[in-house]
Scaffold this motif. Sequence first.
Motif, PDB file in Angstrom:
ATOM      1  N   ALA A  74     -26.199 -29.600 -27.038  1.00 39.21           N
ATOM      2  CA  ALA A  74     -27.646 -29.491 -26.828  1.00 39.21           C
ATOM      3  C   ALA A  74     -28.237 -30.797 -26.306  1.00 39.21           C
ATOM      4  O   ALA A  74     -29.278 -30.793 -25.646  1.00 39.21           O
ATOM      5  CB  ALA A  74     -28.324 -29.100 -28.126  1.00 39.21           C
ATOM      6  N   THR A  75     -27.620 -31.920 -26.649  1.00 40.04           N
ATOM      7  CA  THR A  75     -28.116 -33.224 -26.213  1.00 40.04           C
ATOM      8  C   THR A  75     -26.937 -34.064 -25.746  1.00 40.04           C
ATOM      9  O   THR A  75     -25.920 -34.134 -26.443  1.00 40.04           O
ATOM     10  CB  THR A  75     -28.826 -33.949 -27.382  1.00 40.04           C
ATOM     11  OG1 THR A  75     -29.835 -33.094 -27.896  1.00 40.04           O
ATOM     12  CG2 THR A  75     -29.445 -35.243 -26.929  1.00 40.04           C
ATOM     13  N   ASN A  76     -27.097 -34.661 -24.594  1.00 39.55           N
ATOM     14  CA  ASN A  76     -26.028 -35.529 -24.085  1.00 39.55           C
ATOM     15  C   ASN A  76     -26.551 -36.945 -23.909  1.00 39.55           C
ATOM     16  O   ASN A  76     -27.605 -37.130 -23.293  1.00 39.55           O
ATOM     17  CB  ASN A  76     -25.526 -35.036 -22.725  1.00 39.55           C
ATOM     18  CG  ASN A  76     -24.938 -33.642 -22.796  1.00 39.55           C
ATOM     19  OD1 ASN A  76     -24.511 -33.185 -23.856  1.00 39.55           O
ATOM     20  ND2 ASN A  76     -24.917 -32.950 -21.673  1.00 39.55           N
ATOM     21  N   PHE A  77     -25.819 -37.887 -24.445  1.00 40.11           N
ATOM     22  CA  PHE A  77     -26.156 -39.305 -24.251  1.00 40.11           C
ATOM     23  C   PHE A  77     -25.083 -39.935 -23.370  1.00 40.11           C
ATOM     24  O   PHE A  77     -23.884 -39.732 -23.611  1.00 40.11           O
ATOM     25  CB  PHE A  77     -26.166 -40.046 -25.593  1.00 40.11           C
ATOM     26  CG  PHE A  77     -27.299 -39.664 -26.497  1.00 40.11           C
ATOM     27  CD1 PHE A  77     -28.529 -40.289 -26.395  1.00 40.11           C
ATOM     28  CD2 PHE A  77     -27.144 -38.672 -27.460  1.00 40.11           C
ATOM     29  CE1 PHE A  77     -29.573 -39.943 -27.223  1.00 40.11           C
ATOM     30  CE2 PHE A  77     -28.189 -38.312 -28.290  1.00 40.11           C
ATOM     31  CZ  PHE A  77     -29.401 -38.951 -28.173  1.00 40.11           C
ATOM     32  N   TYR A  78     -25.513 -40.668 -22.372  1.00 36.18           N
ATOM     33  CA  TYR A  78     -24.580 -41.438 -21.542  1.00 36.18           C
ATOM     34  C   TYR A  78     -25.029 -42.892 -21.615  1.00 36.18           C
ATOM     35  O   TYR A  78     -26.020 -43.252 -20.981  1.00 36.18           O
ATOM     36  CB  TYR A  78     -24.617 -40.974 -20.082  1.00 36.18           C
ATOM     37  CG  TYR A  78     -24.526 -39.481 -19.906  1.00 36.18           C
ATOM     38  CD1 TYR A  78     -23.321 -38.815 -20.109  1.00 36.18           C
ATOM     39  CD2 TYR A  78     -25.644 -38.744 -19.539  1.00 36.18           C
ATOM     40  CE1 TYR A  78     -23.235 -37.440 -19.950  1.00 36.18           C
ATOM     41  CE2 TYR A  78     -25.566 -37.373 -19.380  1.00 36.18           C
ATOM     42  CZ  TYR A  78     -24.364 -36.723 -19.586  1.00 36.18           C
ATOM     43  OH  TYR A  78     -24.297 -35.365 -19.430  1.00 36.18           O
TER      44      TYR A  78
ATOM     45  N   ALA B 140     -28.847 -28.998 -21.480  1.00 39.23           N
ATOM     46  CA  ALA B 140     -28.974 -30.019 -22.522  1.00 39.23           C
ATOM     47  C   ALA B 140     -30.051 -31.048 -22.162  1.00 39.23           C
ATOM     48  O   ALA B 140     -30.301 -31.293 -20.978  1.00 39.23           O
ATOM     49  CB  ALA B 140     -27.635 -30.723 -22.688  1.00 39.23           C
ATOM     50  N   ILE B 141     -30.671 -31.614 -23.192  1.00 41.85           N
ATOM     51  CA  ILE B 141     -31.537 -32.773 -22.963  1.00 41.85           C
ATOM     52  C   ILE B 141     -30.595 -33.941 -22.724  1.00 41.85           C
ATOM     53  O   ILE B 141     -29.628 -34.134 -23.477  1.00 41.85           O
ATOM     54  CB  ILE B 141     -32.419 -33.067 -24.194  1.00 41.85           C
ATOM     55  CG1 ILE B 141     -33.590 -32.079 -24.232  1.00 41.85           C
ATOM     56  CG2 ILE B 141     -32.957 -34.487 -24.151  1.00 41.85           C
ATOM     57  CD1 ILE B 141     -34.642 -32.428 -25.243  1.00 41.85           C
ATOM     58  N   GLN B 142     -30.858 -34.723 -21.701  1.00 45.84           N
ATOM     59  CA  GLN B 142     -29.923 -35.797 -21.378  1.00 45.84           C
ATOM     60  C   GLN B 142     -30.643 -37.148 -21.345  1.00 45.84           C
ATOM     61  O   GLN B 142     -31.676 -37.280 -20.688  1.00 45.84           O
ATOM     62  CB  GLN B 142     -29.273 -35.532 -20.025  1.00 45.84           C
ATOM     63  CG  GLN B 142     -28.547 -34.190 -19.992  1.00 45.84           C
ATOM     64  CD  GLN B 142     -27.579 -34.108 -18.848  1.00 45.84           C
ATOM     65  OE1 GLN B 142     -26.410 -34.420 -18.999  1.00 45.84           O
ATOM     66  NE2 GLN B 142     -28.067 -33.721 -17.698  1.00 45.84           N
ATOM     67  N   ILE B 143     -30.055 -38.108 -22.045  1.00 52.34           N
ATOM     68  CA  ILE B 143     -30.602 -39.465 -22.057  1.00 52.34           C
ATOM     69  C   ILE B 143     -29.488 -40.401 -21.592  1.00 52.34           C
ATOM     70  O   ILE B 143     -28.392 -40.397 -22.172  1.00 52.34           O
ATOM     71  CB  ILE B 143     -31.106 -39.859 -23.459  1.00 52.34           C
ATOM     72  CG1 ILE B 143     -32.162 -38.840 -23.927  1.00 52.34           C
ATOM     73  CG2 ILE B 143     -31.686 -41.260 -23.448  1.00 52.34           C
ATOM     74  CD1 ILE B 143     -32.609 -39.021 -25.351  1.00 52.34           C
ATOM     75  N   SER B 144     -29.782 -41.165 -20.554  1.00 54.20           N
ATOM     76  CA  SER B 144     -28.738 -42.036 -20.005  1.00 54.20           C
ATOM     77  C   SER B 144     -29.200 -43.492 -20.029  1.00 54.20           C
ATOM     78  O   SER B 144     -30.398 -43.769 -20.098  1.00 54.20           O
ATOM     79  CB  SER B 144     -28.434 -41.619 -18.563  1.00 54.20           C
ATOM     80  OG  SER B 144     -29.620 -41.663 -17.806  1.00 54.20           O
TER      81      SER B 144
ATOM     82  N   LEU C  99     -32.454 -45.269 -19.350  1.00 49.17           N
ATOM     83  CA  LEU C  99     -32.697 -46.670 -19.710  1.00 49.17           C
ATOM     84  C   LEU C  99     -32.147 -47.517 -18.567  1.00 49.17           C
ATOM     85  O   LEU C  99     -30.945 -47.515 -18.308  1.00 49.17           O
ATOM     86  CB  LEU C  99     -31.990 -47.030 -21.017  1.00 49.17           C
ATOM     87  CG  LEU C  99     -32.392 -46.192 -22.227  1.00 49.17           C
ATOM     88  CD1 LEU C  99     -31.550 -46.541 -23.434  1.00 49.17           C
ATOM     89  CD2 LEU C  99     -33.854 -46.418 -22.556  1.00 49.17           C
ATOM     90  N   ILE C 100     -33.048 -48.184 -17.875  1.00 50.79           N
ATOM     91  CA  ILE C 100     -32.639 -48.919 -16.669  1.00 50.79           C
ATOM     92  C   ILE C 100     -32.222 -50.332 -17.050  1.00 50.79           C
ATOM     93  O   ILE C 100     -33.046 -51.112 -17.549  1.00 50.79           O
ATOM     94  CB  ILE C 100     -33.805 -48.969 -15.660  1.00 50.79           C
ATOM     95  CG1 ILE C 100     -34.265 -47.552 -15.309  1.00 50.79           C
ATOM     96  CG2 ILE C 100     -33.415 -49.710 -14.395  1.00 50.79           C
ATOM     97  CD1 ILE C 100     -35.567 -47.512 -14.544  1.00 50.79           C
TER      98      ILE C 100
END
Lengths: 251, 412
Positions: B307-311, B331-335, B354-355
Amino acid sequence: MRKDLVWLFAGILFFGLLYLLNWGVKAISTDLLVWIGAFLTLAILSFLYQDNAFYKFAEHLFVGVSAAYWMCMGFWNTLVPNLIAKLHPPIVKGVLPAIAEKPPEYWYIIPAALGIMFLMRLSPKAPWISRWALAFIVGTTTGLNLVRYLRSDFLGQIKSTLIPVIVVENGSLSVGGSFSNIVIVVGVLCGLIYFFFSKEHKGLFGVASRVGIYILMITFGASFGYTVMARISLLVGRMRFLLGDWMGLLQ
Amino acid sequence: MIRFKIRLALILISASVLLLFGYISSPGQELEAPPEPLPAPPTNVVISDDPNDDGHTTIVSWQLSRDDGAGLNNVMAYEIFRSTSPEGEFLQVGVMGKGLDSYIDRGEKEKTRNGEPNPRYIGAGIDYYYKMRAKSTTGTYSEFSELVVGQAKNNWYHTGKTNIMIAVLIFSGLVIYFITAAKRGKELYVRPIAGIDAVDESIGRATEMGRPILFVLGTGTAADLATIAGYTILARVAKMTADYQTKVLVPVNEPVMLAVAQETVKSAYMEAGRPDMYDEQNIFYVTAMQFPFVAAVCGLMIREQTATNFYMGIFHAESLILAETGAITGAIQISGTDQLAQLPFFIAATDYTLIGEELYAASGYLSKEALLLGPVKAQDYAKVILLTLLGLAVITWSFGWGFFKSLISTIS
C-alpha cells in the motif's frame, strides 16, 4: 494462470502466422542462446501487461543466477586476492602466480577478524559481535565518502558559481554573457535558500525559495528528457536484438 | 690580337662549361654541410621537495640552456633523468618544452610492481640523483648537466589549505554548539518537509487497507550518506508499523546493508515495545546486481500489493521502473535521493520526493534527537555564511575587487 496460457498460445500463433506468411522468418536465428535470450527478454517484457508465470520464471532465474554470480565474483575477486593471498601467498600459486611470490602481510588478519565478527550474526548466542564490524565498516566508509562528496559536490559547486555578473567582452558589456551568469548565480543562491530548514519559507525568503524550486524543476525537466533519450536507446538495443539477431527481420 | 682574345675567351668559357657539367653529372659529390653545433646543457639544476605533499614528489628546477631562445636558438626540449645512485641506471622521468625551467616529478607510491622494484617510485627521505640534457630541433643532444641530489619529504600540513581548516573549525564549532543547545532543552526549529509529513498518513493508510509497506534502501552501498539517511527514516517507519501492527518489507541488495537494516528495524520494534512483532525474514537479501534486484522488487510490489512504497537512498536507472510499478499498484509512494539524474523520475512518478539535502534533514526532523538536529542547524548557518561570501565575491569581483573571490577560491 489461464491468462498466461492464453498469452503463450497467442505468442505461438503469432510466430506461426509469421512463418506461414513467410515474412522474413526464413532468416530466424538457429542459435540456441539467442533463442534463450529472446525468450527471457519477452518474458521480462510481459510484465508490461501484468505479472505472469513467464515473468516469475525469468525473474527468479535472473535473481538466482546473479546472486550466484556475485558470490563467485566476491570470492575470486575479493577474498582470494585481497585476503587469502595476503595471508598465505603460496596457496594461490595456481591462480595468481604474480602474488604467490610475495611475502605474507599479516596485518590482513584485522580485516579477516572483522569479517568473522560480521558472520557472528548467524550465531544465535553472540549476534551482537557483528555490530562492531558493522560500526567499523559504516563509520570508515562514511568518513571517506564525506571528503569525496565535499570535494565533488560542495566545493565544485562553489567554484562553478564564482563568475562575474557583469561580463565585458572586447571592451564592451556583453548582455548575453552577463544575463547567463546572473541566472547561474541567482539560481544557486535561491536553490541554497530552498534548502534552508531553520526558517519558514514566507515573505521575501519564501519568494527566493520558490524561485529556487522553480529553477530546480526546470533543471530536472531538462535532465528528465536527456535521460529518457538514453533509456530509449536501451529499448532500441533490445528491439534490435529481437527483430535482428533473433528474427532476422533487420539487415 | 683581337682574335687571340676571342680564342682565350672561348677556351675559358668552354672550360667553365665543362667544369659545370662535370659537377652536375657526378652525383655523390655534394658539398658536405658543416656539423651542427650541439646545444648547451641546462645549468644550476636544483632538486627541492614539493612543499604540500605526502613525500612522493620532488621539484626539479634549472636555468635555461644558453641556446634556448638565444645563442644558437636550437633547443626544442629538456629531458630529465633520475636514479637512486650516482652510478646506477638513470630513468627518463620527464620531458619539458623549451622555455620551461621546472618539472614536478610525481613519483609512484608503490615500492614494487609485480614483485619487482618499481623504478618510478619516489619515497620520503631517500636520495634521488638527477641529471638533465637539452634536445635540439634536429634531434641532437647536449652534454648532461651536473649530477645533483635531492629528497622528497612528508609534509604534515598543507599550507595552501589553511582556509579550509578555518572553515572546518567554524562548522565543527557550530555543530557542537547546536548539539549542546539541543541537549540543554533549547527547541531547534526545522521547517516542515512535505514528504516526511506524509509518512504518518501513508502508514495509516496501509494499516487501514491491511496491506504491507515496502521500504527500498536503493542500490548504493551500506555506507553511502543517502543510505544512512534512509536508515533513520526506516527506523521511524518501522517503529510506526510496530505500533500499528503492519508488515514492513525491506528487500536489500548488499549484505552489509542487510545487517544494518535488520538491526535498525529490530531496534525500532524493541523501542516500540513490540519485539514479538519483529520478523527477520521481512528484511531480506535479493541480489547485488541492479536489474535482477529491480525485477524482484517489482514482482514483490505486484504480488504483495504493497500500500505504501518508500524509496530512500542511492538510486540509479531503476528509479523510474520501481516508481512506475508502484504507481500501477496504486500505492502511495515517498522517495528521497541525492542522485541528481534520478530525482526527475521520482518527482514525476512518486507522490512525495525528498530532494537531495531534504533527505539528510529528514533524519533530524523525524527523530528530533539533538545529535541529528545539531548538524542540520549547523549546516543552515554554514549556508548563511556561504551565501553571504558567495554573493559578496560575485558582486565585488564584477566591479574589479577580487578579495572575496580569492578568499573563496582558496577554500574551493
